[in-house]
Write an enzyme that holds these catalytic residues in place. Structure first.
Site, PDB file in Angstrom:
ATOM      1  N   GLY A 111       0.829  -1.217   0.000  1.00  0.00           N
ATOM      2  CA  GLY A 111       0.000   0.000   0.000  1.00  0.00           C
ATOM      3  C   GLY A 111       0.852   1.250   0.000  1.00  0.00           C
ATOM      4  N   SER A 160       1.434   3.383  -2.680  1.00  0.00           N
ATOM      5  CA  SER A 160       1.232   4.327  -3.790  1.00  0.00           C
ATOM      6  C   SER A 160       0.901   5.731  -3.292  1.00  0.00           C
ATOM      7  CB  SER A 160       0.113   3.827  -4.712  1.00  0.00           C
ATOM      8  OG  SER A 160      -1.099   3.671  -3.986  1.00  0.00           O
ATOM      9  N   ARG A 161       0.489   5.841  -2.039  1.00  0.00           N
ATOM     10  CA  ARG A 161       0.168   7.174  -1.482  1.00  0.00           C
ATOM     11  C   ARG A 161       0.181   7.089   0.042  1.00  0.00           C
ATOM     12  NH1 ARG A 161      -4.956   5.295  -3.241  1.00  0.00           N
ATOM     13  NH2 ARG A 161      -6.281   4.881  -1.425  1.00  0.00           N
ATOM     14  N   ARG A 202      -2.484  -1.662  -5.239  1.00  0.00           N
ATOM     15  CA  ARG A 202      -3.546  -2.495  -5.829  1.00  0.00           C
ATOM     16  C   ARG A 202      -3.963  -1.955  -7.188  1.00  0.00           C
ATOM     17  NH1 ARG A 202      -8.978  -2.470  -2.535  1.00  0.00           N
ATOM     18  NH2 ARG A 202      -8.409  -0.301  -2.794  1.00  0.00           N
ATOM     19  N   ASP A 241      -2.966  -7.469  -5.091  1.00  0.00           N
ATOM     20  CA  ASP A 241      -3.973  -7.167  -4.073  1.00  0.00           C
ATOM     21  C   ASP A 241      -3.654  -8.017  -2.842  1.00  0.00           C
ATOM     22  OD1 ASP A 241      -6.255  -7.141  -2.478  1.00  0.00           O
ATOM     23  OD2 ASP A 241      -7.635  -7.176  -4.166  1.00  0.00           O
ATOM     24  N   ASN A 266       1.528  -2.416   5.316  1.00  0.00           N
ATOM     25  CA  ASN A 266       0.862  -1.129   5.535  1.00  0.00           C
ATOM     26  C   ASN A 266      -0.509  -1.038   4.864  1.00  0.00           C
ATOM     27  OD1 ASN A 266       0.870   2.004   5.878  1.00  0.00           O
ATOM     28  ND2 ASN A 266       0.644   1.663   3.680  1.00  0.00           N
ATOM     29  N   SER A 307      -3.643   0.427  14.339  1.00  0.00           N
ATOM     30  CA  SER A 307      -4.304   1.722  14.535  1.00  0.00           C
ATOM     31  C   SER A 307      -4.686   1.847  16.007  1.00  0.00           C
ATOM     32  CB  SER A 307      -5.578   1.778  13.686  1.00  0.00           C
ATOM     33  OG  SER A 307      -6.396   2.852  14.099  1.00  0.00           O
ATOM     34  N   TYR A 337     -12.924  -2.590  11.225  1.00  0.00           N
ATOM     35  CA  TYR A 337     -11.553  -2.063  11.163  1.00  0.00           C
ATOM     36  C   TYR A 337     -10.811  -2.326  12.476  1.00  0.00           C
ATOM     37  CZ  TYR A 337      -7.951   1.574  10.352  1.00  0.00           C
ATOM     38  OH  TYR A 337      -6.777   2.268  10.185  1.00  0.00           O
ATOM     39  N   ALA A 346     -11.449  -4.632  14.678  1.00  0.00           N
ATOM     40  CA  ALA A 346     -11.217  -6.077  14.823  1.00  0.00           C
ATOM     41  C   ALA A 346     -10.021  -6.510  13.972  1.00  0.00           C
ATOM     42  CB  ALA A 346     -12.467  -6.853  14.408  1.00  0.00           C
TER      43      ALA A 346
HETATM   44  P1  NAP Z   1      -4.570   5.558   2.117  1.00  0.00           P
HETATM   45  O1  NAP Z   1      -4.097   6.955   1.916  1.00  0.00           O
HETATM   46  O2  NAP Z   1      -6.011   5.237   1.867  1.00  0.00           O
HETATM   47  O3  NAP Z   1      -3.654   4.589   1.208  1.00  0.00           O
HETATM   48  C1  NAP Z   1      -3.894   3.220   1.217  1.00  0.00           C
HETATM   49  C2  NAP Z   1      -2.847   2.512   0.398  1.00  0.00           C
HETATM   50  O4  NAP Z   1      -3.108   1.099   0.487  1.00  0.00           O
HETATM   51  C3  NAP Z   1      -2.872   2.862  -1.071  1.00  0.00           C
HETATM   52  O5  NAP Z   1      -1.548   2.825  -1.566  1.00  0.00           O
HETATM   53  C4  NAP Z   1      -3.693   1.723  -1.691  1.00  0.00           C
HETATM   54  O6  NAP Z   1      -3.348   1.469  -3.037  1.00  0.00           O
HETATM   55  C5  NAP Z   1      -3.247   0.566  -0.818  1.00  0.00           C
HETATM   56  N1  NAP Z   1      -4.175  -0.561  -0.775  1.00  0.00           N
HETATM   57  C6  NAP Z   1      -5.464  -0.557  -0.325  1.00  0.00           C
HETATM   58  N2  NAP Z   1      -5.974  -1.796  -0.446  1.00  0.00           N
HETATM   59  C7  NAP Z   1      -4.997  -2.574  -0.972  1.00  0.00           C
HETATM   60  C8  NAP Z   1      -4.919  -3.942  -1.328  1.00  0.00           C
HETATM   61  N3  NAP Z   1      -5.966  -4.769  -1.163  1.00  0.00           N
HETATM   62  N4  NAP Z   1      -3.758  -4.422  -1.842  1.00  0.00           N
HETATM   63  C9  NAP Z   1      -2.688  -3.602  -2.006  1.00  0.00           C
HETATM   64  N5  NAP Z   1      -2.710  -2.296  -1.690  1.00  0.00           N
HETATM   65  C10 NAP Z   1      -3.850  -1.796  -1.179  1.00  0.00           C
HETATM   66  O7  NAP Z   1      -4.271   5.029   3.587  1.00  0.00           O
HETATM   67  P2  NAP Z   1      -3.301   5.617   4.734  1.00  0.00           P
HETATM   68  O8  NAP Z   1      -4.057   6.627   5.504  1.00  0.00           O
HETATM   69  O9  NAP Z   1      -1.974   5.978   4.153  1.00  0.00           O
HETATM   70  O10 NAP Z   1      -3.181   4.337   5.668  1.00  0.00           O
HETATM   71  C11 NAP Z   1      -2.104   3.418   5.567  1.00  0.00           C
HETATM   72  C12 NAP Z   1      -2.225   2.413   6.704  1.00  0.00           C
HETATM   73  O11 NAP Z   1      -2.234   3.091   7.958  1.00  0.00           O
HETATM   74  C13 NAP Z   1      -3.523   1.594   6.674  1.00  0.00           C
HETATM   75  O12 NAP Z   1      -3.271   0.279   7.094  1.00  0.00           O
HETATM   76  C14 NAP Z   1      -4.408   2.309   7.676  1.00  0.00           C
HETATM   77  O13 NAP Z   1      -5.395   1.455   8.206  1.00  0.00           O
HETATM   78  C15 NAP Z   1      -3.372   2.733   8.703  1.00  0.00           C
HETATM   79  N6  NAP Z   1      -3.805   3.857   9.545  1.00  0.00           N
HETATM   80  C16 NAP Z   1      -4.054   5.071   8.980  1.00  0.00           C
HETATM   81  C17 NAP Z   1      -4.441   6.128   9.809  1.00  0.00           C
HETATM   82  C18 NAP Z   1      -4.699   7.516   9.284  1.00  0.00           C
HETATM   83  O14 NAP Z   1      -5.084   8.378  10.093  1.00  0.00           O
HETATM   84  N7  NAP Z   1      -4.506   7.792   8.000  1.00  0.00           N
HETATM   85  C19 NAP Z   1      -4.606   5.907  11.186  1.00  0.00           C
HETATM   86  C20 NAP Z   1      -4.364   4.641  11.705  1.00  0.00           C
HETATM   87  C21 NAP Z   1      -3.951   3.626  10.873  1.00  0.00           C
HETATM   88  P3  NAP Z   1      -4.410   1.552  -4.244  1.00  0.00           P
HETATM   89  O15 NAP Z   1      -4.841   2.971  -4.352  1.00  0.00           O
HETATM   90  O16 NAP Z   1      -3.673   1.073  -5.429  1.00  0.00           O
HETATM   91  O17 NAP Z   1      -5.569   0.664  -3.806  1.00  0.00           O
END
Ligand code: NAP
Length: 240
Positions: free
Chosen positions: A9, A11-12, A34, A60, A87, A139, A152, A154
């Site tokens: 994950g 890409s961003r 993905r 994926d 991640n 998280s 989420y 769980a």
């Molecule tokens: P995000 O901006 O939504 O980015 C999610 C990343 O995961 C994207 O690169 C997406 O790629 C990839 N992804 C999603 N589903 C996938 C799959 N099935 N297979 C491969 N790649 C997949 O999320 P984020 O905020 O950076 O969060 C990253 C991690 O931190 C997550 O596990 C999230 O639960 C955790 N987290 C985030 C926060 C927060 O406040 N942001 C807080 C606590 C925990 P595609 O676009 O190609 O699908």
């Protein structure tokens, strides 16, 4: 020897920051995504421009067969990964009585299933190398619960249990397994959350940056963290 680093994950958001931060002369960074090909390639290019190795790797994490196929192929070519950052994660929030099966299943299969699908093929080659770092993104929702996020919370709580168990299994093999628990971090995942709510909920009064999470992951992946395993480190601006 070049160390191979997989960030799922990436890409961003947080994953992209981790990929950029872990990049170094002796590392090849593999940017999993993905569907966001253009964004993933941009992350790889930003690392290559600094003179370091980076490639994209589309799969994926919730698709067990796809993970097994691509990762087995990788192991045959390169011998495995030295550092794995699990991640990739999604949310699909709903109050529990109204939660659809698809919302429950997709979140569990991505965050918790993804950990298993990615780590299971990669652990044995890592054991043979007798050095490794695994960092799992959980998280604070796993620790506190959150309205509308039973799926989420769980999945992320499951990741913590798996982290602690795997840390015990691999401790004698030079492999450290830890989890990072972000609070509110500024990414696409949190853009709908009101800034007032964040100011009120976070002792530091602000959302965190992706770099603030990446800095902790960088430490956990370093030689300096050689006696740290089975831990969950909050990066949450004081939410404990
Ligand atoms: P995000 O901006 O939504 O980015 C999610 C990343 O995961 C994207 O690169 C997406 O790629 C990839 N992804 C999603 N589903 C996938 C799959 N099935 N297979 C491969 N790649 C997949 O999320 P984020 O905020 O950076 O969060 C990253 C991690 O931190 C997550 O596990 C999230 O639960 C955790 N987290 C985030 C926060 C927060 O406040 N942001 C807080 C606590 C925990 P595609 O676009 O190609 O699908």
């Amino acid at each position: 020897m070049t160390k191979h680093v997989l960030v799922t994950g990436a890409s961003r958001g947080i994953g992209a920051a981790i990929a950029r931060t872990l990049a170094a002369a002796d590392r090849h960074i593999w940017i999993n995504y993905r569907s966001s090909t253009v964004e993933a390639e941009a992350v790889a290019e930003s690392i290559q421009k600094r003179g370091w190795e980076a490639s994209t790797m589309q799969f994926d994490v919730s698709d067990r067969e796809a993970c097994a196929a691509i990762l087995t192929d990788f192991i045959e070519k390169y011998g495995g990964f030295d550092i794995v950052v699990n991640n990739a994660g999604i949310t699909a929030d709903a109050p529990f009585p109204g939660m659809e099966d698809e919302q429950w299943d997709s979140v569990i299969q991505t965050s918790l299933g993804g950990f298993y699908n990615v780590c299971r093929p990669l652990v044995m080659p890592m054991i043979r190398k007798r050095w490794g770092r695994i960092v799992n993104m959980t998280s604070i929702a796993a620790l506190h619960g959150n309205r509308g996020q039973s799926n989420y919370a769980a999945a992320k709580a499951g990741v913590i249990g798996a982290t602690k168990s795997l840390a015990r299994e691999l401790a004698s093999r030079g492999i450290c397994v830890n989890a990072v628990a972000p609070g509110f971090i500024d990414t696409e995942m949190t853009e709908q959350i009101s800034r007032d709510l964040i100011r009120q909920s976070v002792p530091m009064g602000r959302a965190g940056t992706v770099q603030e999470v990446a800095n902790v992951v960088e430490f956990l992946c370093s030689d300096g963290a050689s006696y740290v395993t089975g831990e969950v480190i909050n990066v949450s601006g004081g939410i404990i």
